[in-house]
Design a protein around this motif. Structure first.
Motif: not given
Length: 329
Positions: A100-101, A104, A126, A172-173, A175-176, A203, A228-229
């Motif tokens: 994902s990162a 984006q 997203q 979990w993060n 910001t994702s 985060q 996530d990333t």
């Protein structure tokens, strides 16, 4: 009798011979090799090799008919953005964005160069694509998983390994963007699984120690890491802290278990990245990203690290072990 051919006649004859050659053969000689940009937030992993191998299976040979510009940001967000801009400046034919990162960053850098993502979570949510069947724009690829409900399956597998568990920590993060739906899915599933949940939002890597101290203080029986990333990049650190706090944990894919994590359940990254090569092949042959529906993973794998289980003093139930696709001993 000797026949003398003048220079003019000779040039005409040679020109006719050239014109007689198949047009495809001449085009092959003058075809410019394609340029592929390969962009990742992380360092290289084995799944990258699966992509390049499959690309070769389609006939794209590096140094012959393609050139690859690899950019690995090794966890540096600004470097990732700069790398995306650099690939756009090089006017590559297509950008392959790992997770994902990177997707984006590529999306922010160009609206015209085709972007093929591998392993991006919730591409609709997203804003990478308009819909899975009709992505629109310049982005498409293979998504991270089929549904946020995978978190319920991960929790269920962890509970099978810990049949007396009543409290699970969930790291979990926030910001994702896509992880909010994953957290919602596990929260909905918790009553049926007969466990309470402890949400720990992290985060920044400097927050890991405090998060694990909190889990231990509040007597969590196990840990579920929403992948996530960010989490994947720090997977070795997460596995180290889980071992230090003697906390059995399950993660989103095998990169975590290879780094020392106890269990993982999720899409096969090698399969996901390999399938991404088919998108690149079609793009280089003239298909537009908007005409290529987003695909979802079809191959999932359960990986169990028995070395970690032994270090934790945990005995994995034989029936669960028998269902594992891979066991690390």
């Amino acid at each position: 009798m000797t026949v003398t051919i003048g220079r003019r006649e000779l040039l005409v004859a040679l020109g006719g011979a050239a014109a007689a050659r198949p047009l495809a053969a001449r085009a092959q000689q003058t075809l410019k090799p394609a340029q592929i940009g390969y962009l990742a937030f992380r360092s290289p992993i084995s799944a990258d090799d699966a992509f390049f191998q499959e690309l070769r299976n389609f006939g794209w040979i590096e140094g012959k008919n393609i050139f690859v510009e690899r950019r690995f940001a090794v966890g540096d967000v600004e470097r990732l953005k700069d790398s995306a801009a650099e690939l756009v400046g090089l006017k590559v034919n297509v950008i392959v964005a790992a997770a994902s990162a990177a997707t984006q960053a590529a999306k922010d850098a160009t609206t015209s160069i085709p972007i093929i993502f591998a392993n991006a979570g919730d591409p609709v949510g997203q804003g990478f694509v308009q819909s899975l069947p009709h992505p629109g724009g310049n982005i498409t690829g293979v998504a991270f998983d089929a549904s946020p409900d995978i978190t319920a399956r991960q929790a269920q597998l962890l509970i099978e390994a810990l049949p007396k568990a009543s409290r699970l920590a969930v790291l979990w993060n926030p910001t994702s963007a896509f992880l909010h739906s994953y957290w919602s899915a596990i929260r909905t599933a918790a009553p049926a699984l007969r466990v309470s949940l402890q949400s720990l939002e992290v985060q920044d890597p400097n927050e890991f120690e405090h998060a694990f101290d909190t889990m231990s203080r509040d007597h969590a029986d196990g840990l579920l890491v929403l992948s996530d990333t960010f989490a994947t990049f720090y997977r070795a650190r997460l596995a180290e802290l889980a071992a230090k706090h003697r906390l059995p944990a399950i993660y989103g894919h095998n990169q975590y278990t290879e780094a020392g994590g106890l269990m993982s359940y999720g899409p096969s990254l090698s399969d996901t990245y390999g399938r991404t090569a088919a998108f690149v092949d079609k793009i280089l042959k003239g298909t537009k990203p908007a005409d290529l529906p987003v695909e979802q993973p079809t191959k999932f794998e359960l990986v169990i690290n028995l070395k970690t289980a032994k270090a934790l003093g945990l005995e994995i139930p034989p029936m669960l072990l028998a269902r594992a696709d891979k066991v690390i001993e």
